[in-house]
Design a protein around this motif. Structure first.
Motif, PDB file in Angstrom:
ATOM      1  N   VAL A 191       0.847  -1.228  -0.017  1.00 30.07           N
ATOM      2  CA  VAL A 191      -0.057  -0.144  -0.086  1.00 30.07           C
ATOM      3  C   VAL A 191       1.278   1.302   0.100  1.00 30.07           C
ATOM      4  O   VAL A 191       0.603   2.160  -0.882  1.00 30.07           O
ATOM      5  CB  VAL A 191      -1.047   0.059   1.324  1.00 30.07           C
ATOM      6  CG1 VAL A 191      -1.870   1.269   1.177  1.00 30.07           C
ATOM      7  CG2 VAL A 191      -2.045  -1.077   1.215  1.00 30.07           C
ATOM      8  N   TYR A 214      -8.555  -0.796   0.009  1.00 33.47           N
ATOM      9  CA  TYR A 214      -7.334   0.093  -0.263  1.00 33.47           C
ATOM     10  C   TYR A 214      -7.619   1.652   0.195  1.00 33.47           C
ATOM     11  O   TYR A 214      -7.030   2.308   0.838  1.00 33.47           O
ATOM     12  CB  TYR A 214      -6.965  -0.092  -1.678  1.00 33.47           C
ATOM     13  CG  TYR A 214      -5.940   0.932  -1.890  1.00 33.47           C
ATOM     14  CD1 TYR A 214      -4.649   0.743  -1.982  1.00 33.47           C
ATOM     15  CD2 TYR A 214      -6.355   2.164  -2.662  1.00 33.47           C
ATOM     16  CE1 TYR A 214      -3.557   1.533  -2.222  1.00 33.47           C
ATOM     17  CE2 TYR A 214      -5.159   3.063  -3.053  1.00 33.47           C
ATOM     18  CZ  TYR A 214      -3.899   2.806  -2.791  1.00 33.47           C
ATOM     19  OH  TYR A 214      -2.851   3.694  -3.079  1.00 33.47           O
ATOM     20  N   TRP A 270      -7.148   2.464   3.511  1.00 30.68           N
ATOM     21  CA  TRP A 270      -5.792   2.890   3.836  1.00 30.68           C
ATOM     22  C   TRP A 270      -5.400   4.066   3.489  1.00 30.68           C
ATOM     23  O   TRP A 270      -4.815   4.970   4.395  1.00 30.68           O
ATOM     24  CB  TRP A 270      -5.089   1.870   3.500  1.00 30.68           C
ATOM     25  CG  TRP A 270      -4.799   0.595   3.952  1.00 30.68           C
ATOM     26  CD1 TRP A 270      -5.233  -0.814   3.513  1.00 30.68           C
ATOM     27  CD2 TRP A 270      -3.678   0.224   4.838  1.00 30.68           C
ATOM     28  NE1 TRP A 270      -4.705  -1.634   4.600  1.00 30.68           N
ATOM     29  CE2 TRP A 270      -3.938  -1.124   5.272  1.00 30.68           C
ATOM     30  CE3 TRP A 270      -2.766   1.194   5.418  1.00 30.68           C
ATOM     31  CZ2 TRP A 270      -3.129  -1.674   6.430  1.00 30.68           C
ATOM     32  CZ3 TRP A 270      -1.879   0.751   6.437  1.00 30.68           C
ATOM     33  CH2 TRP A 270      -2.074  -0.571   7.095  1.00 30.68           C
TER      34      TRP A 270
END
Length: 465
Positions: free
Chosen positions: A164, A443, A446
């Motif tokens: 990430v 995602y 994050w």
């Protein structure tokens, strides 16, 4: 099926366009297929992973067709063909050929060694990739380093955060220093923004963003590293790094040279294909990119690619999905380009104060937010033209606005998997190597938790006035 398409078309306003897309006359209903494609990318891997794995190309084609067919019924076959030809010739083909060349060449460079993914090592690799991104482009740096960092962390219980932050830094933020780094800045360079202007003005934002994200990553990685304890440490000793396939570095340099050549060499020879313009420099670039890929496949020993677990799966996934994305997102870009005359006029008006002066913070956030979902390169161009469009004026009296647009496009292209070209590529390579990457929304959780606060800091430091 035709009846369903006709039923959908009745929801859309009648359009009589001479050619192409006229965003000022388009309803927001035209972006339904694009929204459907985004939701498919987000939801199918969660709720129907096996179906998605086997049919993602068909799903992308379905949503692309759901825009194309109704548009053809309303505007005619010729304007529809022009839209498709433009999306393919001027956008998709150059995009996928550069990715193909970089993916193929970087897959022929094997970094071999038994390194352990400690916080110091991981932070060092991320820092190196962040620097390289502005030299060889975010895609080149990402494809070069993603396999070594995955290998270094393949025995870690927690390694998703590594990928990430790799996307945040190497695939996006690091490319903000030069026009070679990220496609939006290269478009600005083609529009007349000086190479050194970008280096000078983006240095501060890129440095601060990189330092904050690297510090955040080190803290997170240290936490997980300590949490894992002695499990699952690799008992074999560390070994020095060895690099195989070094001849591919020459090919990487050639790819960068071709991209620069296509921007600075203007022979004035071009062909028009259904309203789209194809310059000699573009043809030369694209043909030579194919040649470079073929050369890399020829000169790289099979064992080198085997050491990288090289296969065509990730690039095929990106090619199929982005073919649908480039076609389905055309109405959204056209509506944005219409400015205050389009259906997104309310958003467009937010970037200026009542007296007409630019609101730099809003340019940063709107360019960034839309870059997260509409590929950041065309989004940059939309707001560049909306602000003024003349590079000399943008670098002079409107330098702070140009900085806001550039920073928003580069930094917030990392907010989602589809915000910037290498994001999805990194995800695909990581999954191919066994990393259980977060879903589309996972995602974004994050990015909202880690990237968004840093963007707020950037606003306070650089765009608060």
């Amino acid at each position: 099926m035709l009846k369903r398409v006709l039923a959908l078309s009745t929801l859309l306003p009648g359009m009589a366009m001479a050619a192409g897309l006229d965003g000022s006359t388009m309803s927001l209903n035209w972006i339904i297929p694009f929204a459907g494609l985004l939701l498919s990318i987000a939801l199918f891997p969660i709720f129907a992973p096996h179906f998605w794995h086997d049919n993602f190309g068909k799903v992308a084609a379905f949503w692309g067709a759901l825009f194309v067919v109704p548009f053809a019924l309303h505007a005619g076959v010729v304007p529809t063909a022009e839209v498709i030809v433009h999306a393919m010739l001027e956008e998709y083909i150059p995009f996928i050929l550069i990715l193909f060349a970089l993916y193929t060449v970087s897959g022929g460079i094997l970094v071999w060694g038994n390194l352990h993914g400690s916080p110091k090592l991981n932070t060092g690799i991320l820092a190196l990739g962040t620097v390289l991104a502005s030299i060889m482009g975010t895609t080149g740096a990402a494809m070069l380093l993603i396999r070594p960092i995955l290998k270094a962390n393949d025995n870690r219980l927690h390694n998703v955060h590594v990928v990430v932050f790799f996307i945040f830094l190497v695939a996006n933020v690091g490319g903000g220093l030069t026009p070679l780094g990220d496609p939006p800045l290269f478009l600005g360079f083609l529009k007349g923004v000086d190479f050194l202007w970008t280096v000078e003005h983006m240095a501060g934002p890129v440095l601060l963003m990189s330092v904050l994200l690297l510090a955040m990553f080190y803290a997170i990685d240290s936490y997980y590293f300590k949490k894992e304890g002695v499990l699952p440490r690799d008992k074999t000793p560390d070994s020095a790094l060895k690099i195989y396939g070094k001849r591919n570095f020459v090919l990487l340099a050639a790819i960068v040279g071709l991209v620069v050549m296509s921007g600075v060499w203007k022979p004035g020879i071009e062909w028009e294909v259904m309203g789209s313009h194809l310059g000699l420099q573009d043809i030369v670039r694209d043909v030579l990119l194919l040649v470079i890929g073929a050369i890399s496949l020829k000169i790289t020993p099979a064992q080198v690619r085997a050491g990288n677990d090289f296969n065509w799966g990730p690039i095929l996934e990106v090619a199929k999905l982005f073919a649908g994305i480039f076609i389905a997102m055309a109405p959204a870009i056209a509506i944005l380009q219409a400015g205050t005359s389009g259906a997104m006029a309310g958003l467009v008006k937010l970037v200026s104060y009542a007296d007409g002066t630019p609101h730099d913070a809003m340019y940063f956030w709107l360019t960034g937010t839309l870059s997260a979902f509409l590929d950041n390169a065309p989004t940059y161009l939309v707001f560049f033209n909306l602000a003024h469009g003349d590079a000399a004026h943008m670098m002079g009296p409107m330098a702070s606005t140009l900085l806001a647009i550039s920073s928003g496009a580069v930094f917030m292209g990392a907010m989602s998997y589809i915000g910037n070209a290498p994001n999805f590529m990194v995800k695909a390579v990581a999954e191919d190597r066994g990393v259980k990457m977060p879903s589309f929304f996972g995602y974004m959780a994050w990015s909202l938790a880690c990237l968004l606060p840093v963007c707020i800091v950037m606003t306070l430091v650089f765009f608060h006035y």
